[in-house]
Design a protein around this motif. Structure first.
Motif, PDB file in Angstrom:
ATOM      1  N   ASP A 119       0.838  -1.205   0.000  1.00  0.00           N
ATOM      2  CA  ASP A 119       0.000   0.000   0.000  1.00  0.00           C
ATOM      3  C   ASP A 119       0.868   1.248   0.000  1.00  0.00           C
ATOM      4  OD1 ASP A 119      -2.351  -1.463  -0.015  1.00  0.00           O
ATOM      5  OD2 ASP A 119      -2.709  -1.247   2.142  1.00  0.00           O
ATOM      6  N   ASP A 120       1.892   1.268   0.842  1.00  0.00           N
ATOM      7  CA  ASP A 120       2.812   2.406   0.898  1.00  0.00           C
ATOM      8  C   ASP A 120       3.554   2.551  -0.429  1.00  0.00           C
ATOM      9  OD1 ASP A 120       4.401   4.525   1.790  1.00  0.00           O
ATOM     10  OD2 ASP A 120       5.797   3.222   2.861  1.00  0.00           O
ATOM     11  N   ARG A 123       1.260   3.858  -3.205  1.00  0.00           N
ATOM     12  CA  ARG A 123       0.962   5.270  -2.992  1.00  0.00           C
ATOM     13  C   ARG A 123       2.122   6.140  -3.468  1.00  0.00           C
ATOM     14  NH1 ARG A 123       2.658   8.616   0.540  1.00  0.00           N
ATOM     15  NH2 ARG A 123       3.492   7.041   1.945  1.00  0.00           N
ATOM     16  N   GLU A 127       2.260   8.887  -6.611  1.00  0.00           N
ATOM     17  CA  GLU A 127       2.748  10.259  -6.430  1.00  0.00           C
ATOM     18  C   GLU A 127       3.900  10.551  -7.394  1.00  0.00           C
ATOM     19  OE1 GLU A 127       3.790  10.608  -2.302  1.00  0.00           O
ATOM     20  OE2 GLU A 127       1.711  10.463  -1.638  1.00  0.00           O
TER      21      GLU A 127
END
Length: 137
Positions: A119-120, A123, A127
């Motif tokens: 998930d990190d 993300r 970005e």
């Protein structure tokens, strides 16, 4: 294809930092998927024996023509040494023409924060892709 789970080639020190890289690769056509996948398995084998690798994981989404990598290293130099070493070096060169898009992002974490979650990583990749697109505009 399921995710290749976080594998720890070398346990990180209990106190320190790790240099993390996440990547997203999209190949041009479905015909390119088997070649990319087979080559990525060779790179996976290499990272599992890399002296300064703290961990790695891989997600393959063949139907979408997308592959993700996530790895943690002792430092930036360790990651770059891996990338310059065969078979990874030759793999990068041989697959360049099959690539539609690639995104890379890098950051540092405390070693107690390993393993990194997908998930990190996703993300951060999202970005970075936005930042890259803004720079191309």
């Amino acid at each position: 294809m399921p995710t290749l789970p976080w594998t720890v080639p070398n346990p990180p020190p209990p106190h320190g930092t790790a240099f993390v890289m996440a990547s997203r690769f999209e190949v041009r056509t479905l015909k390119d998927v088997p070649r990319f996948f087979l080559r990525s398995l060779a790179a996976w084998k290499q990272v599992r024996s890399a002296p300064d690798a703290y961990g790695a994981s891989l997600i393959a989404q063949p139907a979408r023509r997308v592959f993700y990598t996530l790895s943690a290293w002792q430092d930036r130099d360790a990651l770059y040494a891996y990338a310059r070493t065969e078979p990874h070096r030759g793999i990068m060169t041989s697959l360049r023409s099959t690539m539609r898009a690639s995104t890379f992002t890098f950051w540092e974490v405390d070693t107690t924060g390993l393993p990194i979650t997908w998930d990190d990583a996703r993300r951060r990749l999202t970005e970075q892709a936005r930042t890259d697109a803004a720079g191309d505009a």
